[in-house]
Design a protein around this motif. Structure first.
Motif, short mmCIF file in Angstrom:
data_model
loop_
_atom_site.label_atom_id
_atom_site.label_comp_id
_atom_site.label_asym_id
_atom_site.label_seq_id
_atom_site.Cartn_x
_atom_site.Cartn_y
_atom_site.Cartn_z
N LEU A 24 0.76 -1.16 -0.03
CA LEU A 24 -0.06 -0.08 -0.16
C LEU A 24 0.94 1.23 -0.15
CD1 LEU A 24 -3.15 0.61 2.19
CD2 LEU A 24 -1.44 2.25 2.04
N LEU A 54 -2.44 -2.66 -3.57
CA LEU A 54 -3.67 -1.62 -3.48
C LEU A 54 -3.57 -0.55 -4.55
CD1 LEU A 54 -6.31 -0.94 -2.53
CD2 LEU A 54 -5.38 0.43 -0.73
N ALA A 89 -8.72 -0.59 -7.14
CA ALA A 89 -9.78 -0.29 -6.48
C ALA A 89 -10.57 1.05 -6.85
CB ALA A 89 -9.43 0.00 -4.88
N PHE A 92 -12.71 4.68 -2.63
CA PHE A 92 -13.14 4.34 -1.29
C PHE A 92 -14.35 5.19 -0.68
CE2 PHE A 92 -8.75 2.30 -0.66
CZ PHE A 92 -9.21 1.29 -0.93
N GLN A 94 -14.45 5.37 2.58
CA GLN A 94 -14.22 6.03 3.52
C GLN A 94 -13.46 7.22 3.37
OE1 GLN A 94 -14.11 2.56 2.76
NE2 GLN A 94 -14.52 1.56 4.55
N ASN A 95 -13.35 7.56 2.07
CA ASN A 95 -12.65 8.88 2.01
C ASN A 95 -13.68 10.11 2.42
OD1 ASN A 95 -10.11 8.40 0.89
ND2 ASN A 95 -11.15 8.00 -1.28
N ASP A 123 -16.35 -0.01 -0.67
CA ASP A 123 -16.17 -0.05 0.73
C ASP A 123 -14.57 -0.52 0.57
OD1 ASP A 123 -15.87 -0.49 3.24
OD2 ASP A 123 -17.90 -1.71 3.62
N ALA A 124 -13.64 -0.13 1.54
CA ALA A 124 -12.36 -0.42 1.71
C ALA A 124 -12.24 -1.99 2.40
CB ALA A 124 -11.64 0.43 2.52
N VAL A 127 -12.47 -4.42 0.03
CA VAL A 127 -11.42 -4.68 -0.75
C VAL A 127 -10.32 -5.27 -0.05
CG1 VAL A 127 -9.40 -3.31 -1.86
CG2 VAL A 127 -11.62 -2.40 -2.20
N GLY A 128 -10.13 -4.95 1.31
CA GLY A 128 -9.44 -5.76 1.98
C GLY A 128 -9.65 -7.53 2.18
#
Length: 243
Positions: A24, A54, A89, A92, A94-95, A123-124, A127-128
Motif C-alpha cells: 500500500l 492496492l 479499487a 473508497f 471511507q474517503n 467499501d475498503a 477490498v481488504g
C-alpha cells in the motif's frame, strides 16, 4: 517491527523470510520510483514472490497517478517469478468518512472537484477481504504474472447523489459544491494536507470530472461471493463520523 519506505535500513528485518506481501502506497509519498520501488525490490530480493498491491481504478491508463509506475514495475517482476494481484479499487467510501468528514460534519458540504461525473464507489473493507482471499489462495499453476482486478461496488453515483444519500442518512442537508481544482487544492492545503497528497487527489477527481471513474465491474462480487456493500449501508454504519 518498524518499517519505513523512506528508510532502507528498515527493509531487511521487515522482509526477512519472504512470504506474501500486501503493498500500500502511503498517501504522502507521491514519487513512486524514489519512495516505493526500492522497497519492492528489497522485498523481492528477500524472497517475496506474491504481492497484492492496492492500486486505483484506471491506473493502467493514467500515468498521472503514482500507482501506474508501481503497476508497471510489478509487471516487470513477473519474469523473476513474482505473482502480483493489482487491486484497482474504485473510490473508497471511507474517503467521505475520513478526508472529507470535517467538511460534511461542520459545513454540510462535499467539496471535491469531480464536476458532474459519476464515480464507482467501493467499501475498503470489501477490498481488504478480497486482498486476503487472493493472498491466501493456492498459487496459480504456470508462470507468474501480474493480474489486474477492477474492484467496484454496484453503484456509480454523482456527488449530488452522494449528498442525497448522506442527507437521508443524517437527517440534515448535505450539499455538493463544485470547486475547481485550484480552489480544492487551496482548501485542502488549508486543512493541513501535504502537497503531494492533495496533488494525487486532484488527479483522481479529474478522472471523475472527465467521466472516466464510473465504470462498474463484477470482479469484486466474484471474489467475495456476495454483493459488495452499497453506499447507504456504509453511510448508516459510519454515520458517527459526520455527527
Amino acid at each position: 517491527m518498524r518499517f519505513d519506505f523512506t528508510d532502507p535500513a528498515t527493509y531487511a528485518a521487515a522482509f526477512a523470510g519472504g512470504g506474501p506481501l500486501f503493498l500500500l502506497r502511503p498517501p504522502a509519498l507521491g514519487d513512486a520510483r524514489r519512495d516505493i520501488l526500492p522497497a519492492v525490490d528489497a522485498a523481492v530480493a528477500a524472497g517475496v514472490r506474491r504481492v497484492a498491491f492496492l492500486s486505483v481504478q484506471g491506473a493502467e491508463q493514467n500515468p498521472a497517478v503514482p500507482h501506474h509506475a508501481i503497476e508497471r514495475h510489478l509487471e516487470g517482476l513477473a519474469a523473476a517469478g513474482v505473482a502480483s494481484a493489482l487491486l484497482r479499487a474504485a473510490f473508497f467510501m471511507q474517503n467521505l468518512s475520513t478526508v472529507h468528514a470535517a467538511d460534511i460534519r461542520d459545513l454540510g458540504e462535499i467539496l471535491v472537484p469531480a464536476g458532474g461525473g459519476r464515480t464507482a464507489f467501493v467499501d475498503a473493507a470489501d477490498v481488504g477481504e478480497a486482498a486476503a482471499r487472493l493472498l491466501l489462495a493456492p498459487a496459480a499453476p504456470g508462470p507468474a504474472a501480474a493480474v489486474g482486478y477492477e474492484l467496484t461496488g454496484r453503484e456509480a453515483l454523482t456527488y449530488d447523489e452522494v449528498a442525497a444519500v448522506l442527507t437521508r442518512v443524517l437527517g440534515r442537508p448535505v450539499a455538493y459544491r463544485h470547486p475547481g481544482a485550484l480552489r480544492f487544492y487551496r482548501h485542502m492545503r488549508r486543512r493541513g494536507f501535504a502537497r503531494g497528497y492533495v496533488g494525487v487527489m486532484v488527479a483522481l477527481y479529474t478522472t471523475a470530472r472527465l467521466g472516466l471513474a464510473g465504470h462498474l465491474s463484477p470482479e469484486l462480487e466474484a471474489l467475495l461471493g456476495r454483493a459488495p456493500t452499497d453506499l447507504e449501508t456504509f453511510a448508516r454504519r459510519e454515520a458517527g463520523a459526520w455527527r
